[in-house]
Structure formats: structure tokens, C-alpha cells
Design an enzyme around this catalytic site. Structure first.
Site, PDB file in Angstrom:
ATOM      1  N   SER A 212       0.831  -1.205   0.000  1.00 55.33           N
ATOM      2  CA  SER A 212       0.000   0.000   0.000  1.00 55.33           C
ATOM      3  C   SER A 212       0.860   1.247   0.000  1.00 55.33           C
ATOM      4  CB  SER A 212      -0.899   0.008   1.238  1.00 55.33           C
ATOM      5  OG  SER A 212      -1.532   1.261   1.421  1.00 55.33           O
TER       6      SER A 212
ATOM      7  N   TYR B  87      -2.442  -1.271  10.260  1.00 55.87           N
ATOM      8  CA  TYR B  87      -2.531  -1.615   8.830  1.00 55.87           C
ATOM      9  C   TYR B  87      -1.254  -1.215   8.092  1.00 55.87           C
ATOM     10  CZ  TYR B  87      -4.137  -1.291   3.951  1.00 55.87           C
ATOM     11  OH  TYR B  87      -4.258  -1.410   2.584  1.00 55.87           O
TER      12      TYR B  87
END
Length: 283
Positions: free
Chosen positions: A174, A187
């Protein structure tokens, strides 16, 4: 985009794409050219979002697709329909990739159905927004790493004996790994681990002729954020901070996964592609 976004209330992630408005764009943009003809791909989280777009594009390029997903049976059924409409074959397998036994069983089912595995796409993930690190519970921390990191290890371990020379592994990291995220601490940490895992696994397998790469999407319109993965404040202006001023669509990310899976990327391993709306990152 922001004016049209409505938060979908879900009891738990990952959420139903069928209930999302506006609907994400997953459709491949161009005719196929058999770049994955005869290949078999496992795509985790393929019931919706980026995973669905990857499954659709892989099918258009000739691959058979195993659709691994957690619990959204309606969405998985639709992805299987899409794959079959492209003239290919689909196998849907429901379960938790954070469970090692499930990953081993799923790989066994793929081998029984298709007889080979050429491409492994570790795409499934979960995220939970917290503005303060003290709000992250032990349960949430363990669950996020269980899905995003442990699940990637478990599935790769299960698939490894069946991956031959020319196989490809593509992991989903990400933009938060590079930029950080003030409300996605756990995350973002998992995405850092995934990038390191990608580079290390590449070093481990490159001599076997197996390529390992990753894709680091920016803000992409999928069920992950509106179904509990982002705060209401973030959703209100989702994607507007990118240089392009908008969120991306799954169909704009899937081609990166196709490139890394096919022979066009035969000289690439240990690398990360960045479909992120123009955000400049290092790596």
C-alpha cells in the site's frame, strides 16, 4: 467523488460490493491477448474490489482463476460469473486465510480442480481506523497481522511446492507503507512487513525462476474503506489529496497485477508498482 460517497454500515469487514454506491469499476478496458493462456491463478480477496478486477482481467487474458474470499458469497458468485463470461473457469473457495489449515486445504482444492498453480496473488487484507494508538486493541492488532501478514505466509507456504519455474507471486502492499497513515497504524505496519516480505521472498526464490513482486495502490474505491475500514471524515474527501484529486478504480490497478504476472515482466523481481494517483514515493 466525495459528494456521492455513502458509508455502508457493516457488522464486520470486508463488506459487500453489491451494496456499495457508487459501484467500483472492475471491468477490463481492452481486449485480451492470451498473455496468461493456460495459466492458473489464485487470487485472494477476489470477491470484490481490486481482487475482482484482477480476476476479471486474468480471465480475459486466458487464466483459470481460483477466487478465495472470506464470507461474501454473493460477491464471490458474481466474480465467478464474470470469470466464466470471459470464457474461462472459476473456482470459489470461502474461508479465512489467517488460518493455516484453510490455506493448505484451499491449495489442495485448486490442485485437484486445475492441476497446477502458476500465479499467486496475495491481495486480501483488512484495516481498522484508530486515531490514537491506545485505541488499538490487542484483538484488532493480532487480527490485522493475522490476515495481512500471516495469511500471506500461510498461503505462500502452501502453494510453494506447486510453483514451478516461470511462476509469479504478486503481493498487495500500500501507499501507506511509504507515506504512513495517522489513523491506520497497524494496517500500515503490516504493509511495511509485506514489502519487506516481497523483497526477501524474491531473493529466496529468484534462483528457482519464480518472480516475486508487489503492487502498492493508493486510495482505491473498494468496499474496504466505506464498510468500516476508514473514518467518516476520511471518506468525505476520499482520494482528494492525491495529485490527480480523486480515488482510483480497481480497473486502474488490475493492469499492474497483469504486467507482473505475465512474461512482459520477465526481468522484474523484488519490485513494487505504484498505481496511486501520482503520489511520489521512494521504492
Amino acid at each position: 467523488m466525495a459528494a456521492k460517497v455513502s458509508k455502508v454500515q457493516e457488522d464486520r469487514l470486508p463488506g459487500h460490493e453489491s451494496r456499495l454506491e457508487p459501484k467500483p469499476d472492475w471491468e477490463p478496458r481492452y481486449p485480451g491477448s492470451d498473455r496468461l493462456k493456460g495459466k492458473v491463478a489464485i487470487v485472494t480477496g477476489a470477491d470484490s474490489g481490486i481482487g475482482r478486477a484482477v480476476a476479471a482481467l486474468y480471465a480475459r487474458e486466458g487464466a483459470k482463476v481460483a477466487v478465495l474470499y472470506l464470507c461474501e458469497h454473493d460477491d464471490a458468485k458474481e466474480t465467478a460469473r464474470i470469470v466464466k463470461a470471459e470464457g474461462s473457469e472459476a473456482l470459489t473457495i470461502a474461508g479465512d486465510i489467517g488460518d493455516k489449515a484453510f490455506c493448505e486445504d484451499a491449495v489442495g482444492k485448486v490442485m485437484k480442480a486445475f492441476g497446477r498453480i502458476d500465479i499467486l496473488v496475495n491481495n486480501a487484507g483488512e484495516q481498522h481506523p484508530d486515531k490514537d494508538i491506545t485505541d488499538i486493541t490487542d484483538k484488532q492488532l493480532r487480527r490485522t497481522f493475522q490476515t495481512n501478514v500471516f495469511g500471506m505466509f500461510y498461503l505462500t507456504q502452501a502453494a510453494r511446492p506447486h510453483l514451478k519455474k516461470g511462476a509469479a507471486i504478486i503481493n498487495c502492499t500500500s501507499v501507506t507503507m511509504y507515506q504512513g497513515s495517522g489513523e491506520l497504524l497497524d494496517y500500515s505496519a503490516t504493509k511495511g512487513a509485506i514489502t519487506a516480505f516481497t523483497r526477501s521472498l524474491s531473493e529466496n526464490l529468484v534462483g528457482e525462476g519464480i518472480r516475486v513482486n508487489a503492487v502498492a495502490p493508493g486510495p482505491i474505491w473498494t468496499p474496504l474503506n466505506p464498510c468500516g475500514g476508514a473514518s467518516a471524515e476520511k471518506l468525505e474527501h476520499f482520494g482528494e489529496s492525491t495529485p490527480m484529486g480523486r480515488p482510483g478504480q480497481p480497473s486502474e490497478v488490475a493492469p499492474s497485477f497483469l504486467f507482473l504476472a505475465c512474461e512482459d515482466a520477465s526481468y522484474m523481481s523484488g519490485q513494487v508498482l505504484h498505481p496511486n494517483g501520482g503520489v511520489i514515493v521512494n521504492g
